[in-house]
Write an enzyme that holds these catalytic residues in place. Structure first.
Site, PDB file in Angstrom:
ATOM      1  CG  ASP A 181       1.815   4.068   2.026  1.00 13.06           C
ATOM      2  OD1 ASP A 181       2.198   2.894   1.889  1.00 13.06           O
ATOM      3  OD2 ASP A 181       0.798   4.374   2.677  1.00 13.06           O
ATOM      4  CG  ASP A 217      -0.206  -0.374   0.601  1.00 13.82           C
ATOM      5  OD1 ASP A 217      -0.156  -1.061   1.644  1.00 13.82           O
ATOM      6  OD2 ASP A 217       0.059   0.842   0.580  1.00 13.82           O
TER       7      ASP A 217
END
Length: 191
Positions: free
Chosen positions: A152, A171
């Protein structure tokens, strides 16, 4: 020999002919393939965009060692975060059991979405939504296989509120895909 006998001799069932399908109100042969092609391409491009962005940020910009990079502070920053769990780091005990469990869960969800789309026949927006969800989920599966965690790196803050969380292209695609499936997931109504 009548038409039915000729068809059975040639190995083609009259029950599955385009004419018979039309009479039954079923879709013509090939429609299912076109629908799954839409899901495939949406998923493919989502997966490719996710993996390319991760490669650029993690390896080429070397964010894994740098840790952070301000792009348009505070609105857009790159902050390296290895997510061993799910959203917001839930279930992040970083054990192999959790890792493989999340990989299995993501693959099961992908198969369930494919089954649902094949059964419920959503419109084009629903098909693209399914592809986004599947492509994003598979992108995160590849991360778990390669790195043991999901990479991330996107961090956004605004209006004096500092956001401590990071996310990635997968995501975003999973969220949009799930939202799209809720709104445009199919035509069949519950009884």
């Amino acid at each position: 020999m009548n038409r039915k006998e000729k068809a059975m001799v040639s190995g083609v069932s009259v029950l599955n002919s385009p004419e018979t399908a039309k009479k039954r109100g079923a879709t013509a042969p090939g429609i299912e393939d076109e629908q799954m092609i839409t899901v495939f391409w949406a998923g493919f491009w989502t997966f490719l965009a996710d993996q390319a962005s991760k490669y650029i940020v993690v390896h080429m910009l070397n964010l894994r060692l740098r840790g952070e990079l301000d792009i348009l502070p505070p609105f857009l920053n790159l902050r390296m975060a290895w997510n061993y769990g799910v959203n917001f780091g839930l279930f992040s005990q970083s054990s192999n059991l959790v890792r493989w469990g999340l990989i299995a869960l993501a693959l099961i969800i992908c198969m369930a979405v494919l089954w649902w789309v094949g059964r419920d026949r959503p419109g084009r927006i629903g098909l693209v939504s399914a592809g986004l969800l599947i492509g994003g989920a598979l992108g995160n599966v590849v991360d778990r296989l390669l790195y043991g965690a999901v990479a991330d790196f996107i961090n956004m803050s605004c209006c004096g509120i500092s956001n401590p969380y990071a996310f990635n292209v997968a995501d975003i695609a999973i969220f949009i895909g799930a939202f799209g499936l809720v709104l445009w997931g199919g035509t069949k109504k519950a009884a």
